[in-house]
Design a protein around this motif. Structure first.
Motif, PDB file in Angstrom:
ATOM      1  N   CYS A   2       0.826  -1.203   0.000  1.00  0.00           N
ATOM      2  CA  CYS A   2       0.000   0.000   0.000  1.00  0.00           C
ATOM      3  C   CYS A   2       0.864   1.258   0.000  1.00  0.00           C
ATOM      4  CB  CYS A   2      -0.909   0.018   1.222  1.00  0.00           C
ATOM      5  SG  CYS A   2      -2.261  -1.156   1.129  1.00  0.00           S
ATOM      6  N   LEU A   3       0.248   2.360  -0.356  1.00  0.00           N
ATOM      7  CA  LEU A   3       0.919   3.654  -0.335  1.00  0.00           C
ATOM      8  C   LEU A   3       1.492   3.936   1.051  1.00  0.00           C
ATOM      9  CD1 LEU A   3       1.541   6.465  -1.583  1.00  0.00           C
ATOM     10  CD2 LEU A   3      -0.756   7.150  -0.844  1.00  0.00           C
ATOM     11  N   CYS A   4       0.712   3.644   2.092  1.00  0.00           N
ATOM     12  CA  CYS A   4       1.177   3.904   3.447  1.00  0.00           C
ATOM     13  C   CYS A   4       0.448   3.025   4.448  1.00  0.00           C
ATOM     14  CB  CYS A   4       0.976   5.371   3.812  1.00  0.00           C
ATOM     15  SG  CYS A   4       1.749   5.811   5.380  1.00  0.00           S
ATOM     16  N   THR A   8      -1.640   5.152  14.432  1.00  0.00           N
ATOM     17  CA  THR A   8      -2.110   6.456  14.884  1.00  0.00           C
ATOM     18  C   THR A   8      -2.618   6.373  16.315  1.00  0.00           C
ATOM     19  OG1 THR A   8      -4.429   6.176  14.204  1.00  0.00           O
ATOM     20  CG2 THR A   8      -2.892   7.010  12.538  1.00  0.00           C
ATOM     21  N   ILE A   9      -2.528   7.496  17.000  1.00  0.00           N
ATOM     22  CA  ILE A   9      -3.134   7.680  18.310  1.00  0.00           C
ATOM     23  C   ILE A   9      -4.049   8.894  18.163  1.00  0.00           C
ATOM     24  CG2 ILE A   9      -2.750   8.234  20.748  1.00  0.00           C
ATOM     25  CD1 ILE A   9      -1.676   5.480  19.976  1.00  0.00           C
ATOM     26  N   LEU A  10      -5.268   8.779  18.688  1.00  0.00           N
ATOM     27  CA  LEU A  10      -6.226   9.869  18.565  1.00  0.00           C
ATOM     28  C   LEU A  10      -6.544  10.445  19.928  1.00  0.00           C
ATOM     29  CD1 LEU A  10      -6.797   7.859  16.071  1.00  0.00           C
ATOM     30  CD2 LEU A  10      -8.871   9.180  15.831  1.00  0.00           C
ATOM     31  N   ASP A  11      -6.621  11.765  20.001  1.00  0.00           N
ATOM     32  CA  ASP A  11      -7.170  12.395  21.186  1.00  0.00           C
ATOM     33  C   ASP A  11      -8.432  13.139  20.765  1.00  0.00           C
ATOM     34  OD1 ASP A  11      -6.513  14.962  20.267  1.00  0.00           O
ATOM     35  OD2 ASP A  11      -4.921  15.285  21.713  1.00  0.00           O
ATOM     36  N   LYS A  12      -8.903  14.019  21.594  1.00  0.00           N
ATOM     37  CA  LYS A  12     -10.194  14.672  21.333  1.00  0.00           C
ATOM     38  C   LYS A  12     -10.252  15.387  19.986  1.00  0.00           C
ATOM     39  CE  LYS A  12     -13.418  17.888  23.436  1.00  0.00           C
ATOM     40  NZ  LYS A  12     -13.676  18.780  24.554  1.00  0.00           N
ATOM     41  N   ASN A  13      -9.150  16.042  19.584  1.00  0.00           N
ATOM     42  CA  ASN A  13      -9.167  16.860  18.366  1.00  0.00           C
ATOM     43  C   ASN A  13      -8.094  16.516  17.347  1.00  0.00           C
ATOM     44  OD1 ASN A  13     -11.323  18.628  19.253  1.00  0.00           O
ATOM     45  ND2 ASN A  13      -9.838  19.464  20.693  1.00  0.00           N
ATOM     46  N   ILE A  14      -7.148  15.658  17.716  1.00  0.00           N
ATOM     47  CA  ILE A  14      -5.966  15.452  16.888  1.00  0.00           C
ATOM     48  C   ILE A  14      -5.699  13.967  16.651  1.00  0.00           C
ATOM     49  CG2 ILE A  14      -3.455  15.797  16.775  1.00  0.00           C
ATOM     50  CD1 ILE A  14      -3.864  18.348  18.382  1.00  0.00           C
ATOM     51  N   VAL A  15      -5.174  13.676  15.456  1.00  0.00           N
ATOM     52  CA  VAL A  15      -4.655  12.346  15.128  1.00  0.00           C
ATOM     53  C   VAL A  15      -3.138  12.486  15.038  1.00  0.00           C
ATOM     54  CG1 VAL A  15      -4.569  10.494  13.424  1.00  0.00           C
ATOM     55  CG2 VAL A  15      -6.716  11.718  13.814  1.00  0.00           C
ATOM     56  N   TYR A  16      -2.445  11.704  15.839  1.00  0.00           N
ATOM     57  CA  TYR A  16      -0.985  11.671  15.799  1.00  0.00           C
ATOM     58  C   TYR A  16      -0.564  10.425  15.039  1.00  0.00           C
ATOM     59  CZ  TYR A  16      -1.496  14.910  19.724  1.00  0.00           C
ATOM     60  OH  TYR A  16      -1.840  15.967  20.519  1.00  0.00           O
ATOM     61  N   VAL A  17       0.129  10.586  13.937  1.00  0.00           N
ATOM     62  CA  VAL A  17       0.706   9.441  13.233  1.00  0.00           C
ATOM     63  C   VAL A  17       2.062   9.209  13.892  1.00  0.00           C
ATOM     64  CG1 VAL A  17       1.481   8.491  11.046  1.00  0.00           C
ATOM     65  CG2 VAL A  17      -0.519   9.996  11.100  1.00  0.00           C
ATOM     66  N   ILE A  18       2.157   8.137  14.679  1.00  0.00           N
ATOM     67  CA  ILE A  18       3.376   7.901  15.448  1.00  0.00           C
ATOM     68  C   ILE A  18       4.362   7.005  14.709  1.00  0.00           C
ATOM     69  CG2 ILE A  18       2.269   8.378  17.655  1.00  0.00           C
ATOM     70  CD1 ILE A  18       2.212   5.323  18.140  1.00  0.00           C
ATOM     71  N   ALA A  19       3.895   6.306  13.676  1.00  0.00           N
ATOM     72  CA  ALA A  19       4.778   5.478  12.858  1.00  0.00           C
ATOM     73  C   ALA A  19       4.122   5.284  11.499  1.00  0.00           C
ATOM     74  CB  ALA A  19       5.029   4.132  13.513  1.00  0.00           C
ATOM     75  N   ASN A  22       5.827   5.387   5.220  1.00  0.00           N
ATOM     76  CA  ASN A  22       6.019   6.474   4.269  1.00  0.00           C
ATOM     77  C   ASN A  22       6.158   7.752   5.090  1.00  0.00           C
ATOM     78  OD1 ASN A  22       5.590   8.633   2.456  1.00  0.00           O
ATOM     79  ND2 ASN A  22       4.372   7.334   1.093  1.00  0.00           N
ATOM     80  N   LYS A  23       7.363   8.311   5.140  1.00  0.00           N
ATOM     81  CA  LYS A  23       7.641   9.453   6.017  1.00  0.00           C
ATOM     82  C   LYS A  23       6.766  10.666   5.726  1.00  0.00           C
ATOM     83  CE  LYS A  23      11.405  11.041   3.182  1.00  0.00           C
ATOM     84  NZ  LYS A  23      12.103  12.240   3.026  1.00  0.00           N
ATOM     85  N   ASP A  24       6.224  10.764   4.525  1.00  0.00           N
ATOM     86  CA  ASP A  24       5.364  11.894   4.189  1.00  0.00           C
ATOM     87  C   ASP A  24       4.084  11.930   5.023  1.00  0.00           C
ATOM     88  OD1 ASP A  24       7.209  12.664   2.256  1.00  0.00           O
ATOM     89  OD2 ASP A  24       6.159  11.627   0.641  1.00  0.00           O
ATOM     90  N   PHE A  25       3.727  10.817   5.631  1.00  0.00           N
ATOM     91  CA  PHE A  25       2.483  10.740   6.393  1.00  0.00           C
ATOM     92  C   PHE A  25       2.687  10.899   7.895  1.00  0.00           C
ATOM     93  CE2 PHE A  25       1.386   8.927   2.373  1.00  0.00           C
ATOM     94  CZ  PHE A  25       0.085   9.345   2.165  1.00  0.00           C
ATOM     95  N   ILE A  26       3.946  10.930   8.352  1.00  0.00           N
ATOM     96  CA  ILE A  26       4.183  11.126   9.783  1.00  0.00           C
ATOM     97  C   ILE A  26       3.925  12.595  10.067  1.00  0.00           C
ATOM     98  CG2 ILE A  26       5.871  11.032  11.653  1.00  0.00           C
ATOM     99  CD1 ILE A  26       7.124   8.635  10.218  1.00  0.00           C
TER     100      ILE A  26
END
Length: 124
Positions: A2-4, A8-19, A22-26
């Motif tokens: 796949c492309l990527c 991810t870890i999600l909080d109330k308002n934000i999605v953190y891509v932790i790994a 494809n570095k463009d998606f971190i």
């Protein structure tokens, strides 16, 4: 293939891509602009082909920016069975998920859950 593939870890308002493979998606994304927010609303994996034709997803910035045609995400759970984030794959091509791929993703999601729980008490 796949492309990527992302964790991810999600909080109330934000999605953190932790790994990601494809570095463009971190990055950090607005939760309301992500497919992952829909994945964690359920305990089951979410498979989408052609999300751009679904009224729930077609306006999401990531769908348009990356021309996403495939999304497969599974919830990452806490020790208390709360959904913390996702292990997800996206691509610009429509895809299917085989039984063996589903099994591997499920096992990886369980491993990721255990690693996150052991690394940081914040997520419990």
């Amino acid at each position: 293939e796949c492309l990527c593939t992302m964790i991810t870890i999600l909080d109330k308002n934000i999605v953190y891509v932790i790994a990601a493979n494809n570095k463009d998606f971190i990055n950090i994304y607005n939760r309301n602009e992500s497919l992952c927010q829909h994945t964690i609303m359920n305990d089951k994996p979410m498979l989408l082909n052609n999300p751009e034709i679904d009224i729930r997803y077609y306006n999401l910035a990531q769908i348009k920016k990356y021309n996403i045609k495939f999304y497969f995400g599974t919830p990452i759970k806490s020790i208390n069975n709360n959904n913390l984030g996702t292990l997800c794959c996206i691509d610009t091509n429509v895809r299917t998920v085989s039984v063996s791929q589903y099994s591997i993703i499920s096992k990886l999601t369980n491993i990721i859950s255990k690693i996150i729980e052991n690394q940081n008490d914040y997520f419990i």
